[in-house]
Design a protein around this motif. Structure first.
Motif, short mmCIF file in Angstrom:
data_model
loop_
_atom_site.label_atom_id
_atom_site.label_comp_id
_atom_site.label_asym_id
_atom_site.label_seq_id
_atom_site.Cartn_x
_atom_site.Cartn_y
_atom_site.Cartn_z
N ILE A 169 0.84 -1.21 0.00
CA ILE A 169 0.00 0.00 0.00
C ILE A 169 0.88 1.26 0.00
CG2 ILE A 169 -1.66 1.32 1.36
CD1 ILE A 169 -2.89 -1.27 2.27
N ALA A 170 1.95 1.24 0.79
CA ALA A 170 2.83 2.41 0.83
C ALA A 170 3.46 2.68 -0.53
CB ALA A 170 3.90 2.21 1.90
N LEU A 171 3.92 1.62 -1.19
CA LEU A 171 4.50 1.79 -2.52
C LEU A 171 3.47 2.33 -3.51
CD1 LEU A 171 6.73 -1.41 -2.84
CD2 LEU A 171 7.51 0.97 -2.82
N ALA A 172 2.22 1.83 -3.43
CA ALA A 172 1.18 2.33 -4.33
C ALA A 172 0.87 3.79 -4.07
CB ALA A 172 -0.08 1.47 -4.18
N VAL A 173 0.84 4.18 -2.80
CA VAL A 173 0.57 5.59 -2.45
C VAL A 173 1.67 6.48 -2.98
CG1 VAL A 173 0.44 7.21 -0.52
CG2 VAL A 173 -0.90 5.11 -0.47
#
Length: 957
Positions: A169-173
């Motif tokens: 999720i952090a990478l996608a954000v």
């Protein structure tokens, strides 16, 4: 289908009732696609679609919202920082996971070596059993994974690219922030640099060629002397030239121009305009605002697609001409968002009742069209994949006809995702589709992040997808019928989701929105389907299109009736704190309500209290604080910057003096008074803020005759009034001093202007003001009549079909002049009433009081009236909205105790002027202002006259 275009009556993740939550057929041993896997720590490593997409979508939206108000350099810096942070996180996560995989591989290799050694040293009939190994050292079945305390790993499927749910999720954000920031920086750079923004900063007058990108929005000017409409047009400027400069450009601009010549233009059409460039507001994704002078010069035709869309929209308008005025304006707005003919009163009712979204084409319209096409395709025997293709084509065509507004774009993308899922047999996840839609649209056009329509559409759809299924299930568990539970849950969820935005926008709570939407929603689908069918058929057969428009009009009529009844409720709309403070207060109230409603007993108590409060509001309030107040004689309507007054003329009847600037507020005021018949209308002078609302007076009411000022300045508004009266077959008469009428308790006498005397004043506006019709109104107790007034002259027939009778009973003074053509209809006229002297003689019966209605008189005409002699009154309608041009002798000569000022809360004239207010108080008058008190009523009491204000409910003697 919901407003989002997705079904929500199946559990999330299921496609058909025959599948379980994991997407597997009953009895199947194969894992479904959505079966969660565990990460290296033994936790569920898979992230569901909604969680994986919602966070990047929100991050992208917030990034665009913030960076649109910043410089391009700031956007580039954010993009670079997010990209670097994402790369570092990816590299670190990859290294950590690779290390973990290596350790796991070594551990497994060591164990296998140990097992092989044990097998070698065992006897021929003794085989080492791996299940006898100590816990934490046993291999799982198949030898692929370790069981027990050791982490599970799938060899050959090393997850080197991820470090678990949080990392993904952090990478996608970070990736979404980097992409959105880069696109936003490019957009900001394009609209803040270059020749057009530079010319706008220098306030240069230019000639430009532009391509229209949206329908021109026509906005009427609120109030003022004459009717002025402004066209707001979004376009792309392609060529701009000044005195010694000429540039080929391609930047978005906003054109502000007089409305003449813009209505027939269509998107994609190229025009040449001349005007002055001004800088755009900070954060707006446009290069400049152009103040256009004169009419546009079309230099190109619209595209074939836009011409076809224009033909369909025009066909729907033509087919709607068979409907009543209010329905013919709403049907195109409901079907394709064409509000060019929407009645102002209908618009106000829809907004007050929380139904304003019906005129903004959104997912509901698109879902209805898609559902109808799906049904037709199924009846035609089309395969599932072909039906999905036809649905996408139909939705795209509808979006072109309805114009790609933010809500339409959101619904179109979501609908396309749903159609693709339908055609391929995949599962449909509404929240994931909404998140992907928001992410894609914001990256494609960061300017959407600042548009309220886009936010309202997304929030409403999110509320339907997230809250509605849960609320529906709870209602059905309490034995509420499923269809009713579905309707209640969807309506309440959508309203709950958009309420914070409405508070942020306007500081308003739409308390009547949920019941109004429940009642109106059943009529939306038939109106949309029949209306769109009429639009498609109109180019081929207008008669058949009109045949479809009639039942669509019935559905639209029901929506209008619901909106009108809901808007008339005492608490249809409530004021709330606006802005961030209002949202915080609303959140605190929601948390408090949730805490209170947790227990069943408390929940029942709160419901009982709410029901009691509602009953008190609907039943007790009209009794305790009724409107109109009993015994009302005069009401000054709150119509903004303008005048509109009603004089009591008997049950259900009123004489109207001036009509305000717009039809809606005037009609609403008369509707609240219960006025169904208007025996006489007096228009003091033809300024827009006094005659613009005349259609509101005529709406659904019988009108006997209209008296106007002999001055026809400005000619444009005077001509429009005459045309409206000719169309309605209502006689028009010019006012002459000495005219007198008696309606119910009210006697009305014309005091000015003097015939044959040219009004004086510094300019055309003041000249028209000084030609205002001045009325003296006296009120008598019921059953009495003033001396010298015959029975035939005491009332005026109001049947529209009896024009000659109405004119025949209209007393006029000598020299009265009828409008052209009226004398032929009037027949013989009665004997004129003698003109009044400086004072009025005694009358038969007791007088309740008197009022002077002075129009917009300014100092020159006021002083002339004082010289002729002015009767003393109890109430003065202060001339010209309390402007500074007041003659002290005139105000003193009236002897009034109450001064009524009709004025708008927001006006550019500084009305009412502080010196005028001080002078009124010094003379012993108490000012009452519509901008502070709302509608103002003069009522008869046992002690004389009193003033009741609607806004505060207070009474003053």
């Amino acid at each position: 289908m919901t407003a989002a275009g997705f079904p929500h009556d199946l559990p999330e993740g299921r496609d058909e009732p025959g599948q379980d939550e994991a997407g597997r057929e009953p009895g199947s041993d194969e894992p479904g696609q959505d079966e969660p896997r565990q990460d290296e720590a033994g936790r569920g490593g898979a992230v569901s679609g909604p969680a994986a997409l919602a966070a990047p979508a929100v991050a992208s939206w917030l990034t665009a919202l913030v960076l649109l108000g910043c410089s391009a350099v700031a956007g580039a810096a954010v993009a670079l920082a997010a990209a670097v942070a994402g790369a570092v996180m990816w590299a670190v996560t990859r290294a950590v996971v690779r290390r973990r995989n290596q350790v796991a591989y070594l551990n497994q290799a060591a164990y296998l070596n140990q097992a092989a050694y044990l097998n070698q040293v065992a006897g021929p009939d003794q085989v080492a059993d791996p299940t006898q190994a100590p816990a934490g050292e046993r291999p799982a079945a198949g030898g692929e994974e370790w069981a027990g305390a050791a982490p599970r790993h799938r060899l050959g499927k090393q997850q080197w690219w991820t470090g678990g749910a949080a990392a993904r999720i952090a990478l996608a954000v970070l990736a979404s922030v980097a992409v959105t920031a880069a696109v936003t920086a490019c957009m900001v750079h394009g609209v803040t640099t270059g020749p057009v923004p530079d010319m706008a900063r220098r306030d240069v007058t230019v000639t430009a060629e532009a391509e229209i990108t949206d329908d021109p929005r026509i906005r009427p000017h609120q109030g003022g002397v004459s009717r002025r409409e402004t066209a707001v047009v979004r376009a792309r400027m392609l060529l701009v030239s000044a005195a010694q400069e000429r540039y080929a450009v391609d930047v978005p601009v906003v054109l502000l121009a007089p409305a003449d010549g813009w209505r027939p233009l269509l998107p994609s059409q190229r025009v040449r305009v001349r005007g002055r460039l001004r800088p755009a507001e900070q954060g707006e994704p446009v290069a400049a605002v152009m103040l256009v002078r004169g009419r546009p010069e079309p230099i190109g035709a619209p595209s074939a697609v836009q011409r076809a869309a224009g033909v369909l929209r025009a066909g729907l308008r033509e087919a709607s001409d068979v409907l009543p005025d209010d329905q013919r304006g709403l049907l195109p707005g409901l079907v394709v968002g064409d509000v060019s003919r929407l009645d102002e009163e209908v618009r106000l009712d829809l907004a007050t009742a929380g139904l304003g979204h019906l005129t903004a084409v959104s997912g509901t319209n698109l879902a209805i069209v898609a559902g109808a096409v799906l049904v037709l395709g199924r009846f035609a025997g089309l395969p599932l994949a072909l039906r999905a293709v036809v649905v996408v084509v139909a939705m795209t065509a509808f979006a072109v006809v309805a114009r790609p507004s933010p809500s339409v774009l959101r619904a179109l993308v979501m609908g396309t995702v749903a159609a693709v899922a339908l055609g391929t047999g995949r599962t449909r996840d509404g929240v994931a589709a909404l998140s992907a839609t928001v992410l894609g649209l914001v990256v494609f056009d960061p300017g959407l992040a600042r548009q309220w329509g886009f936010a309202l559409s997304v929030f409403a759809t999110g509320g339907i997808l997230i809250l509605a299924p849960r609320w529906r299930d709870r209602l059905t568990a309490r034995r509420v019928p499923r269809l009713l539970a579905e309707a209640l849950a969807v309506t309440a969820a959508a309203q709950a989701a958009v309420t914070p935005l409405l508070v942020l926008m306007s500081g308003r709570l739409d308390l009547a929105a949920i019941p109004a939407n429940l009642l109106a929603e059943p009529a939306v689908a038939p109106a949309t389907v029949l209306g769109f069918g009429a639009a498609v058929i109109a180019p081929v057969s207008i008669d058949l299109a009109r045949l479809l428009a009639r039942p669509a009009g019935w559905a639209v009529g029901w929506i209008i009736a619901v909106a009108q009844r809901a808007a008339d409720l005492p608490f249809a709309s409530a004021q709330w704190l606006g802005g961030v403070a209002g949202v915080a207060a609303l959140a605190a109230a929601a948390v408090a309500g949730w805490l209170v409603l947790r227990g069943r007993a408390r929940r029942r108590l709160v419901v009982a209290l709410a029901a009691g409060a509602l009953l008190a509001g609907l039943v007790a309030m009209p009794v305790v604080s009724p409107w109109p107040p009993p015994g009302w004689l005069l009401v000054v309507c709150d119509v903004g910057q303008g005048d509109a007054l009603a004089l009591a003329a008997g049950p259900g009847r009123a004489v109207v003096v001036d009509a305000g600037p717009q039809p809606g507020p005037t009609d609403r005021c008369l509707r609240a008074l219960g006025v169904r018949q208007v025996p006489l209308v007096v228009l003091t002078h033809p300024h827009l803020d006094h005659v613009g609302g005349l259609p509101g007076v005529l709406r659904r009411r019988t009108v006997g005759a209209v008296v106007v000022s002999p001055s026809r300045v400005p000619e444009g508004e005077a001509g429009r009034v005459s045309a409206q009266l000719r169309t309605a077959r209502i006689p028009e008469w010019q006012a002459v001093p000495g005219m007198r009428w008696r309606f119910g308790p009210s006697e009305i006498t014309v005091l000015a202007p003097e015939p044959g005397v040219a009004p004086q004043g510094p300019g055309e506006g003041a000249t028209a003001n000084n030609a205002s019709v001045v009325l003296l109104v006296r009120w008598f107790e019921p059953g009495t009549a003033p001396r010298g007034l015959s029975t035939a002259q005491s009332d005026l027939p109001t049947a529209l079909g009896d024009t000659s009778a109405a004119l025949g009973d209209l007393p006029t003074a000598q020299g009265a002049v009828a409008a052209p053509g009226a004398a032929a209809e009037a027949g013989s006229r009665p004997a004129p009433v003698p003109p009044l002297g400086p004072t009025l003689g005694p009358t038969l019966g007791p007088t309740l009081g008197a009022a002077l209605l002075a129009g917009d008189l300014e100092t020159e005409a006021q002083e002339a009236l004082v010289r002729r002699g002015l009767p003393r009154v109890d109430v003065l309608k202060v001339p010209h909205h309390g402007s500074s041009r007041q003659a002290p002798a005139f105000l003193a000569a009236t002897g009034a105790r109450a001064a009524l000022i009709s004025v708008g809360a927001v006006n550019d004239y500084g009305h009412p002027a502080p010196p005028t207010l001080r002078r009124l108080r010094w003379l012993g008058m108490r000012p009452y202002r519509t901008d502070l008190s709302g509608d103002i009523a003069v009522v008869a009491t046992a002690d004389g006259l009193a003033v009741v204000v609607r806004g505060r409910g207070a009474r003053a003697g």
